[in-house]
Design a protein around this motif. Sequence first.
Motif, PDB file in Angstrom:
ATOM      1  N   LEU A 170    -107.429  28.749  50.019  1.00 41.93           N
ATOM      2  CA  LEU A 170    -106.809  29.298  49.882  1.00 41.93           C
ATOM      3  C   LEU A 170    -105.121  28.942  48.752  1.00 41.93           C
ATOM      4  O   LEU A 170    -104.791  29.222  47.454  1.00 41.93           O
ATOM      5  CB  LEU A 170    -105.640  30.662  50.215  1.00 41.93           C
ATOM      6  CG  LEU A 170    -106.220  31.400  51.074  1.00 41.93           C
ATOM      7  CD1 LEU A 170    -106.204  31.924  52.289  1.00 41.93           C
ATOM      8  CD2 LEU A 170    -106.909  32.401  50.095  1.00 41.93           C
ATOM      9  N   SER A 171    -104.457  28.002  49.402  1.00 42.21           N
ATOM     10  CA  SER A 171    -103.323  27.100  47.909  1.00 42.21           C
ATOM     11  C   SER A 171    -103.386  25.450  49.169  1.00 42.21           C
ATOM     12  O   SER A 171    -102.597  25.860  49.641  1.00 42.21           O
ATOM     13  CB  SER A 171    -101.760  28.386  48.914  1.00 42.21           C
ATOM     14  OG  SER A 171    -100.810  27.619  48.214  1.00 42.21           O
ATOM     15  N   PRO A 172    -103.410  25.198  48.590  1.00 41.67           N
ATOM     16  CA  PRO A 172    -103.393  24.067  48.464  1.00 41.67           C
ATOM     17  C   PRO A 172    -101.778  23.681  48.550  1.00 41.67           C
ATOM     18  O   PRO A 172    -100.928  24.004  48.509  1.00 41.67           O
ATOM     19  CB  PRO A 172    -103.409  22.949  47.098  1.00 41.67           C
ATOM     20  CG  PRO A 172    -104.297  23.644  46.385  1.00 41.67           C
ATOM     21  CD  PRO A 172    -103.736  24.974  46.724  1.00 41.67           C
ATOM     22  N   ARG A 173    -101.913  22.546  50.027  1.00 42.16           N
ATOM     23  CA  ARG A 173    -100.224  22.195  50.160  1.00 42.16           C
ATOM     24  C   ARG A 173     -99.078  22.501  49.250  1.00 42.16           C
ATOM     25  O   ARG A 173     -98.190  22.494  49.810  1.00 42.16           O
ATOM     26  CB  ARG A 173    -100.549  20.954  51.363  1.00 42.16           C
ATOM     27  CG  ARG A 173     -99.863  20.886  52.250  1.00 42.16           C
ATOM     28  CD  ARG A 173     -99.612  20.083  53.123  1.00 42.16           C
ATOM     29  NE  ARG A 173     -98.633  19.819  53.488  1.00 42.16           N
ATOM     30  CZ  ARG A 173     -98.504  18.890  55.202  1.00 42.16           C
ATOM     31  NH1 ARG A 173     -99.716  18.185  55.759  1.00 42.16           N
ATOM     32  NH2 ARG A 173     -97.444  18.624  55.713  1.00 42.16           N
ATOM     33  N   ALA A 174     -99.488  20.732  47.630  1.00 39.64           N
ATOM     34  CA  ALA A 174     -98.549  21.384  47.217  1.00 39.64           C
ATOM     35  C   ALA A 174     -97.988  22.581  46.672  1.00 39.64           C
ATOM     36  O   ALA A 174     -97.178  22.043  46.192  1.00 39.64           O
ATOM     37  CB  ALA A 174     -98.922  19.753  46.756  1.00 39.64           C
ATOM     38  N   ARG A 175     -99.005  23.114  46.747  1.00 39.07           N
ATOM     39  CA  ARG A 175     -98.293  24.297  45.701  1.00 39.07           C
ATOM     40  C   ARG A 175     -97.731  26.118  47.058  1.00 39.07           C
ATOM     41  O   ARG A 175     -97.613  26.764  46.735  1.00 39.07           O
ATOM     42  CB  ARG A 175     -99.114  25.334  45.799  1.00 39.07           C
ATOM     43  CG  ARG A 175     -99.719  23.862  43.824  1.00 39.07           C
ATOM     44  CD  ARG A 175    -100.460  24.721  43.011  1.00 39.07           C
ATOM     45  NE  ARG A 175    -101.631  25.352  42.808  1.00 39.07           N
ATOM     46  CZ  ARG A 175    -102.878  25.334  42.565  1.00 39.07           C
ATOM     47  NH1 ARG A 175    -102.103  24.088  42.462  1.00 39.07           N
ATOM     48  NH2 ARG A 175    -103.549  25.868  43.129  1.00 39.07           N
ATOM     49  N   TRP A 176     -97.821  25.384  48.282  1.00 40.72           N
ATOM     50  CA  TRP A 176     -97.424  26.319  49.505  1.00 40.72           C
ATOM     51  C   TRP A 176     -96.173  27.358  49.063  1.00 40.72           C
ATOM     52  O   TRP A 176     -94.604  26.781  48.407  1.00 40.72           O
ATOM     53  CB  TRP A 176     -97.135  25.621  51.173  1.00 40.72           C
ATOM     54  CG  TRP A 176     -98.443  25.644  51.048  1.00 40.72           C
ATOM     55  CD1 TRP A 176     -99.563  25.879  51.054  1.00 40.72           C
ATOM     56  CD2 TRP A 176     -98.705  25.093  52.493  1.00 40.72           C
ATOM     57  NE1 TRP A 176    -100.946  25.770  52.194  1.00 40.72           N
ATOM     58  CE2 TRP A 176     -99.928  25.134  53.029  1.00 40.72           C
ATOM     59  CE3 TRP A 176     -98.004  23.618  52.899  1.00 40.72           C
ATOM     60  CZ2 TRP A 176    -100.167  24.483  54.303  1.00 40.72           C
ATOM     61  CZ3 TRP A 176     -98.360  23.512  54.011  1.00 40.72           C
ATOM     62  CH2 TRP A 176     -99.796  23.733  54.474  1.00 40.72           C
ATOM     63  N   THR A 177     -95.840  28.035  49.405  1.00 38.36           N
ATOM     64  CA  THR A 177     -94.724  28.808  49.250  1.00 38.36           C
ATOM     65  C   THR A 177     -93.788  29.122  50.261  1.00 38.36           C
ATOM     66  O   THR A 177     -94.815  28.728  51.195  1.00 38.36           O
ATOM     67  CB  THR A 177     -94.960  30.733  48.677  1.00 38.36           C
ATOM     68  OG1 THR A 177     -95.282  31.205  49.428  1.00 38.36           O
ATOM     69  CG2 THR A 177     -95.463  30.288  47.423  1.00 38.36           C
ATOM     70  N   ALA A 178     -93.240  30.045  50.424  1.00 40.00           N
ATOM     71  CA  ALA A 178     -92.293  30.194  51.331  1.00 40.00           C
ATOM     72  C   ALA A 178     -93.336  30.671  52.973  1.00 40.00           C
ATOM     73  O   ALA A 178     -93.568  30.720  54.185  1.00 40.00           O
ATOM     74  CB  ALA A 178     -91.137  31.004  51.729  1.00 40.00           C
ATOM     75  N   ILE A 179     -94.545  32.224  52.814  1.00 45.88           N
ATOM     76  CA  ILE A 179     -95.320  33.047  52.890  1.00 45.88           C
ATOM     77  C   ILE A 179     -96.530  31.628  53.970  1.00 45.88           C
ATOM     78  O   ILE A 179     -96.946  31.914  54.597  1.00 45.88           O
ATOM     79  CB  ILE A 179     -95.903  33.954  52.134  1.00 45.88           C
ATOM     80  CG1 ILE A 179     -94.693  34.957  51.686  1.00 45.88           C
ATOM     81  CG2 ILE A 179     -96.841  34.242  52.745  1.00 45.88           C
ATOM     82  CD1 ILE A 179     -95.448  36.171  51.521  1.00 45.88           C
ATOM     83  N   GLY A 180     -97.086  30.882  52.411  1.00 47.50           N
ATOM     84  CA  GLY A 180     -97.919  29.704  52.933  1.00 47.50           C
ATOM     85  C   GLY A 180     -97.627  28.604  53.742  1.00 47.50           C
ATOM     86  O   GLY A 180     -98.287  28.674  54.731  1.00 47.50           O
ATOM     87  N   ARG A 181     -96.313  28.409  53.803  1.00 50.76           N
ATOM     88  CA  ARG A 181     -96.412  27.186  54.728  1.00 50.76           C
ATOM     89  C   ARG A 181     -95.883  27.902  56.506  1.00 50.76           C
ATOM     90  O   ARG A 181     -95.959  27.699  57.688  1.00 50.76           O
ATOM     91  CB  ARG A 181     -94.393  26.680  54.579  1.00 50.76           C
ATOM     92  CG  ARG A 181     -94.138  26.392  55.057  1.00 50.76           C
ATOM     93  CD  ARG A 181     -93.357  24.866  55.098  1.00 50.76           C
ATOM     94  NE  ARG A 181     -93.495  23.788  54.401  1.00 50.76           N
ATOM     95  CZ  ARG A 181     -94.152  22.751  54.605  1.00 50.76           C
ATOM     96  NH1 ARG A 181     -93.542  22.185  56.022  1.00 50.76           N
ATOM     97  NH2 ARG A 181     -94.425  22.207  53.644  1.00 50.76           N
ATOM     98  N   ARG A 182     -95.727  29.095  55.730  1.00 52.05           N
ATOM     99  CA  ARG A 182     -95.477  30.434  57.237  1.00 52.05           C
ATOM    100  C   ARG A 182     -96.382  30.420  58.210  1.00 52.05           C
ATOM    101  O   ARG A 182     -96.952  30.170  58.942  1.00 52.05           O
ATOM    102  CB  ARG A 182     -94.468  30.989  56.747  1.00 52.05           C
ATOM    103  CG  ARG A 182     -94.511  32.712  58.140  1.00 52.05           C
ATOM    104  CD  ARG A 182     -93.454  32.086  59.289  1.00 52.05           C
ATOM    105  NE  ARG A 182     -93.527  32.837  60.486  1.00 52.05           N
ATOM    106  CZ  ARG A 182     -93.160  32.697  61.613  1.00 52.05           C
ATOM    107  NH1 ARG A 182     -92.770  31.502  61.759  1.00 52.05           N
ATOM    108  NH2 ARG A 182     -93.207  33.572  62.744  1.00 52.05           N
ATOM    109  N   ALA A 183     -97.617  30.705  57.015  1.00 57.05           N
ATOM    110  CA  ALA A 183     -98.832  30.504  57.293  1.00 57.05           C
ATOM    111  C   ALA A 183     -99.550  29.216  58.648  1.00 57.05           C
ATOM    112  O   ALA A 183    -100.090  29.007  59.429  1.00 57.05           O
ATOM    113  CB  ALA A 183     -99.556  31.515  56.969  1.00 57.05           C
ATOM    114  N   ALA A 184     -99.090  28.295  57.238  1.00 58.48           N
ATOM    115  CA  ALA A 184     -99.418  27.264  58.639  1.00 58.48           C
ATOM    116  C   ALA A 184     -98.654  26.906  59.773  1.00 58.48           C
ATOM    117  O   ALA A 184     -99.592  25.958  60.552  1.00 58.48           O
ATOM    118  CB  ALA A 184     -99.314  25.774  56.785  1.00 58.48           C
ATOM    119  N   GLU A 185     -96.678  26.832  59.756  1.00 62.21           N
ATOM    120  CA  GLU A 185     -96.418  26.439  61.119  1.00 62.21           C
ATOM    121  C   GLU A 185     -96.928  27.306  61.888  1.00 62.21           C
ATOM    122  O   GLU A 185     -97.256  27.478  62.762  1.00 62.21           O
ATOM    123  CB  GLU A 185     -95.107  26.699  60.746  1.00 62.21           C
ATOM    124  CG  GLU A 185     -94.593  26.007  59.601  1.00 62.21           C
ATOM    125  CD  GLU A 185     -92.765  26.913  59.458  1.00 62.21           C
ATOM    126  OE1 GLU A 185     -92.504  27.730  59.035  1.00 62.21           O
ATOM    127  OE2 GLU A 185     -92.618  25.692  58.330  1.00 62.21           O
TER     128      GLU A 185
END
Length: 405
Positions: free
Chosen positions: A101-116
């Motif tokens: 959905l979103s490569p790690r280098a392009r994570w937004t705050a929402i993407g990083r939150r999903a990863a956490e």
Amino acid sequence: MDAIDNPYTPNAGARPEILIGRDEQTAAFTTLLHRLRRGRTEQSMIITGLRGVGKTVLLNSFRSIAQREGWEVIEFEAVKHGENRFRQTMASQLKAALLRLSPRARWTAIGRRAAEVLSAFAVSVDAEGTWSMGWDVPPAEGSADHGDLGMDLTDVLVALGEAAAEQDKGVVLLLDEVQFLNAPQLEAIIQAVHKIVQRSLPVTFVGAGLPQIAELAGDAKSYAERLFTFPRIDSLDRADASAALVETAAAEGAVYDGDAVDLAVEITNGYPYFIQELGYQEWTVATGNRITRGDVELARDAYGAKLDTSFFRVRLDRATPLQTAYMRAMAELGSEPQKASDVASLMGRTSTQLGPTRAELIEMGLLYTPEHGYAAFTVPDFDKFMKRAVPTLDVPPLIPRRKRS
């Protein structure tokens, strides 16, 4: 005819040359994706049916549809594992989906939150120690760390859904053999889907399994019947069965005589796997790009032998002598669902004595319960095979329990 050109595919889950008779299900799945993308809810589905009717093939078709629509697809087959292994499987699949959905280098705050949140979900300790996802994203606090599978899976799928929505994409979870999930795992999935629906997020779950799934889902969560439809797929009707044979052959420039098609449909009873197996055997004996009634009759023995030695036999070989006797007694009584007390009576036992054996066969996926007190084979024509493979009913002697001293 040339074996290399044989268009029939009698393999587990293999997509046939032409998918016939499943337009209603594929249309419903396409509608589901379109509605979710627009932020509208729609009941998902859990497809049920006997072995060999094409449930896995249909899931594979759904995967292709979802990919064409630009959705991320997570697919796996349920197996009998505990919570830790289930978490690991889900975490690995969800991690891959998030990165697509979103490569790690392009994570937004929402993407990083999903990863956490995903990292928190993946924290699991087993006999070997702590399992690691192989990345350094710190786990979120207060999300997916409750120690309750249902709450944790809900948190992680909601977070993934929010990340997908931000990217204007969606995620489809395709799960085969749903009946092999244990009760907490099935309950967790239903609970997570319920929350996703409430949030109108672009994530959905579509499963496939044996006919008892509808009952199991209802037992897990009473609202499951409002979250899902449970379409049952079965043998093809005469027109669709004929088309599955004729149109598949036509793809390689071969034709069927009318009476050959009639006989083939009669032999297979319209079951999709049986159609592929018989078609495959017919192709090996036919000549001149034409399949005649004589070819069907000639192929019939090889077709029957192939089913007996593979499709049927692998299931019987897993059974104990008492389990074999139970299935043989069911076959003796007929092809329709059989009452537990009638089977027990034929075996000279009581229903209570044979209750554990019946439960084992259901857990193994060899039987299912279409209604209370009854059991039926999960494989079409298995009663006929049992009579061929086990000519006489031989019930092992009852071993009396030792008295406690």
